[in-house]
Structures are given as structure tokens and as C-alpha cells.
Design an enzyme around this catalytic site. Structure first.
Site, PDB file in Angstrom:
ATOM      1  N   ASP A  19      44.991  -6.202  32.404  1.00 18.45           N
ATOM      2  CA  ASP A  19      43.557  -6.026  32.638  1.00 18.45           C
ATOM      3  C   ASP A  19      42.789  -7.294  32.252  1.00 18.45           C
ATOM      4  O   ASP A  19      43.209  -8.032  31.356  1.00 18.45           O
ATOM      5  CB  ASP A  19      43.061  -4.816  31.824  1.00 18.45           C
ATOM      6  CG  ASP A  19      41.737  -4.283  32.332  1.00 18.45           C
ATOM      7  OD1 ASP A  19      41.269  -4.743  33.386  1.00 18.45           O
ATOM      8  OD2 ASP A  19      41.166  -3.392  31.674  1.00 18.45           O
ATOM      9  N   GLY A  20      41.672  -7.490  32.926  1.00 15.65           N
ATOM     10  CA  GLY A  20      40.766  -8.578  32.547  1.00 15.65           C
ATOM     11  C   GLY A  20      40.787  -9.772  33.486  1.00 15.65           C
ATOM     12  O   GLY A  20      40.161 -10.796  33.193  1.00 15.65           O
ATOM     13  N   ASN A  67      42.218   1.578  42.785  1.00 18.41           N
ATOM     14  CA  ASN A  67      41.847   0.208  43.177  1.00 18.41           C
ATOM     15  C   ASN A  67      41.465   0.082  44.658  1.00 18.41           C
ATOM     16  O   ASN A  67      40.867  -0.907  45.060  1.00 18.41           O
ATOM     17  CB  ASN A  67      42.982  -0.788  42.857  1.00 18.41           C
ATOM     18  CG  ASN A  67      43.124  -1.091  41.385  1.00 18.41           C
ATOM     19  OD1 ASN A  67      44.215  -1.420  40.905  1.00 18.41           O
ATOM     20  ND2 ASN A  67      42.040  -0.993  40.629  1.00 18.41           N
TER      21      ASN A  67
HETATM   22  C1  FPP Z   1      43.198  -5.797  36.490  1.00 19.06           C
HETATM   23  O1  FPP Z   1      42.178  -6.735  36.223  1.00 19.06           O
HETATM   24  C2  FPP Z   1      44.229  -6.348  37.384  1.00 19.06           C
HETATM   25  C3  FPP Z   1      44.588  -5.838  38.604  1.00 19.06           C
HETATM   26  C4  FPP Z   1      43.938  -4.650  39.168  1.00 19.06           C
HETATM   27  C5  FPP Z   1      45.598  -6.474  39.449  1.00 19.06           C
HETATM   28  C6  FPP Z   1      46.789  -7.083  38.756  1.00 19.06           C
HETATM   29  C7  FPP Z   1      47.454  -8.017  39.683  1.00 19.06           C
HETATM   30  C8  FPP Z   1      48.044  -9.196  39.356  1.00 19.06           C
HETATM   31  C9  FPP Z   1      48.154  -9.689  37.979  1.00 19.06           C
HETATM   32  C10 FPP Z   1      48.576 -10.092  40.410  1.00 19.06           C
HETATM   33  C11 FPP Z   1      49.660  -9.565  41.281  1.00 19.06           C
HETATM   34  C12 FPP Z   1      50.821  -9.033  40.563  1.00 19.06           C
HETATM   35  C13 FPP Z   1      52.129  -9.244  40.871  1.00 19.06           C
HETATM   36  C14 FPP Z   1      53.092  -8.325  40.258  1.00 19.06           C
HETATM   37  C15 FPP Z   1      52.638 -10.334  41.723  1.00 19.06           C
HETATM   38  P1  FPP Z   1      40.692  -6.422  36.733  1.00 19.06           P
HETATM   39  O2  FPP Z   1      40.535  -6.974  38.107  1.00 19.06           O
HETATM   40  O3  FPP Z   1      40.435  -4.964  36.617  1.00 19.06           O
HETATM   41  O4  FPP Z   1      39.839  -7.224  35.709  1.00 19.06           O
HETATM   42  P2  FPP Z   1      38.376  -6.844  35.143  1.00 19.06           P
HETATM   43  O5  FPP Z   1      38.532  -5.544  34.383  1.00 19.06           O
HETATM   44  O6  FPP Z   1      38.050  -7.984  34.247  1.00 19.06           O
HETATM   45  O7  FPP Z   1      37.457  -6.725  36.314  1.00 19.06           O
END
Ligand code: FPP
Length: 244
Positions: A19-20, A67
Site C-alpha cells: 500500500d501507498g 480496485n
Molecule cells: C496500493 O497502493 C497498490 C496497488 C493497488 C497495486 C500494487 C501493484 C504493484 C506494486 C505493481 C504491480 C505488481 C506486480 C506483482 C508486478 P495505492 O495505489 O492504494 O496507494 P495509495 O493508498 O497511496 O493511493
């Protein structure tokens, strides 16, 4: 500073809520996708570290059923990043004994994602060092509903008696069939929630929360989480005296 790790007490399965990414990108004056693409470096580092420590399963919450509510451009970017990462990492996964698996309803992902995942799952099937499980179009309630439907079909076919459903039957109906429960859950970015992730499987997991945003999560943070895990007394409902 964390103390030296006890290599006789390494969790066999670690699950991570990455997250983040968005907040990290914003703090750097960039678009959210910049955070996600930097998050791939953290995925590589966490996998490398987990493998070196002897962790056998690493589950990453990569895309939740919730998502889909994000802006279309972010969803598309994430899907493209997934395909590109699988292509660029596949050789490395094979060289390092990484078996790839998915949980969640991947049939709802774009076709190029499904195809890349299927290829990577097949090519890495025999690898034995560590299993990397990507939770994609996953939520725990969705998984539990899928499991209920599988169990109902078994009852209907006569393979299972109503009133005799056991824990093992439920475990076998979940997407995580044959995967041991996570012993440690890590969530980054200072949030203290489980967010519909592995609700059944996390029943006895230790929880480690860190303020670090996922794109800056590095080896030292992973070691810190394992060290925190090792400092816990895992009682599984018993008393301290019973387990000592
Ligand atoms: C959460 O941060 C992250 C995600 C929803 C996506 C995670 C994806 C990756 C790290 C990249 C792809 C992964 C692989 C396995 C190749 P957020 O967007 O919710 O952050 P925020 O809470 O700060 O808005």
C-alpha cells in the site's frame, strides 16, 4: 535496529498488502502510475529477500476486486505493468526457482494479462525454491463465495453430505488450496486494516504494520518485519505456560 534473525523461526508463508504507491507518487509530484511502476522494484526486492531467508510462500495483494472502481487509466496502466513485469521477470523467476501462482478470479482480467499469467504459471510450475502468489481480481469475501458455490456443487453431486462439511472441505474449496496459511501479514503505508484480504487464512497470522510506502519498501524493512514476527509469542489459543 533489529537484532539478528533466528533462522530456525522463519515464517513459511508471508503475505503483503502493498500500500501507498499513490501517496508516494504524489509526494514526489508524480502520477499514481509512477508509484506503481516503482512498486515493481519493491516486489523484486521482497521476493529476493524472502527466497534468501528460506520463506516458501510469498503472497502479494496486487489487484483487489474493489480496485476496478479506480480511474480507467490507472486500471489500464496497472494491467500493462503486470504484463510487462511478467515478460521482463520470467527468465529471472525460472533461474531463481520461483513458482508463480495466482489467487482471485483472473478470468475477468484483460486477455493479454490472462495469457501472460498462464504462460508464466506453466513455465514456472516445477520450480521449488519459493512460490510467489499474486492476488489478482481478489477479495476474500469473493473467494469465500466461490468456495461456497464449489461446496454446494459437491453437495448437489452427492460427493459431500450437507451437515458434514469440515474445515478441510472449506480449505480445499478456497483459491489457496494446498497453500499453508500465512504466518505473517505485512501492510505498508501506515494503514491498519486487512481490507478483505485472506480473511479465512489469516486467522492466526501475526500482523506487522509499517509506515513505509510500498515503493520504498526494501530488504531492511522486510528483515524488520521478520524480526518483529520472531518477537511474538504465538499461543494459538493456549496459555503462555502451555507453550513454553
Ligand atoms: C496500493 O497502493 C497498490 C496497488 C493497488 C497495486 C500494487 C501493484 C504493484 C506494486 C505493481 C504491480 C505488481 C506486480 C506483482 C508486478 P495505492 O495505489 O492504494 O496507494 P495509495 O493508498 O497511496 O493511493
Amino acid at each position: 535496529m533489529s537484532k539478528a534473525l533466528d533462522f530456525n523461526n522463519i515464517p513459511s508463508h508471508v503475505a503483503i498488502i502493498m500500500d501507498g504507491n499513490g501517496r508516494w507518487a504524489k509526494a514526489h509530484g508524480e502520477e499514481r502510475l509512477f508509484g506503481h511502476s516503482n512498486g515493481v522494484d519493491s516486489v523484486r526486492e521482497a521476493l529476493k529477500c524472502a527466497r534468501e531467508l528460506g520463506i516458501k510462500y510469498l503472497t502479494l495483494y496486487a489487484f483487489s476486486t474493489e480496485n476496478w472502481a479506480r480511474p480507467e487509466s490507472e486500471i489500464q496502466g496497472l494491467m500493462q505493468l503486470l504484463v510487462a513485469s511478467i515478460h521482463s521477470e520470467l527468465e529471472g523467476l525460472c533461474e531463481n526457482g520461483v513458482r508463480l501462482k495466482t489467487i482471485g478470479d483472473v478470468s475477468r482480467l484483460p486477455k493479454d494479462c490472462i495469457d501472460s499469467l498462464q504462460e508464466a504459471v506453466e513455465k514456472t510450475e516445477a520450480n521449488k525454491d519459493i512460490t510467489l502468489i499474486l492476488a489478482l481480481n481478489y477479495s476474500s469475501r469473493d473467494e469465500i463465495i466461490r468456495a461456497c458455490n464449489r461446496l454446494a456443487a459437491k453437495v448437489k453431486s452427492g460427493a459431500l453430505n450437507p451437515g458434514e462439511i469440515k474445515q478441510k472441505d472449506v480449505e480445499e474449496a478456497l483459491d489457496t488450496v494446498n497453500i499453508p496459511d500465512p504466518e505473517l501479514l505485512i501492510r505498508t503505508s501506515g494503514e491498519f486494516r486487512v481490507s478483505n484480504f485472506l480473511l479465512w487464512q489469516l486467522a492466526y497470522a501475526e500482523m506487522h504494520f509499517t509506515k513505509v510506502f510500498w515503493p520504498e519498501f526494501r530488504r531492511e524493512h522486510f528483515i524488520e518485519a521478520i524480526s518483529d514476527f520472531q518477537s511474538r509469542e504465538r499461543r494459538f489459543g493456549k496459555t503462555s505456560e502451555q507453550i513454553s
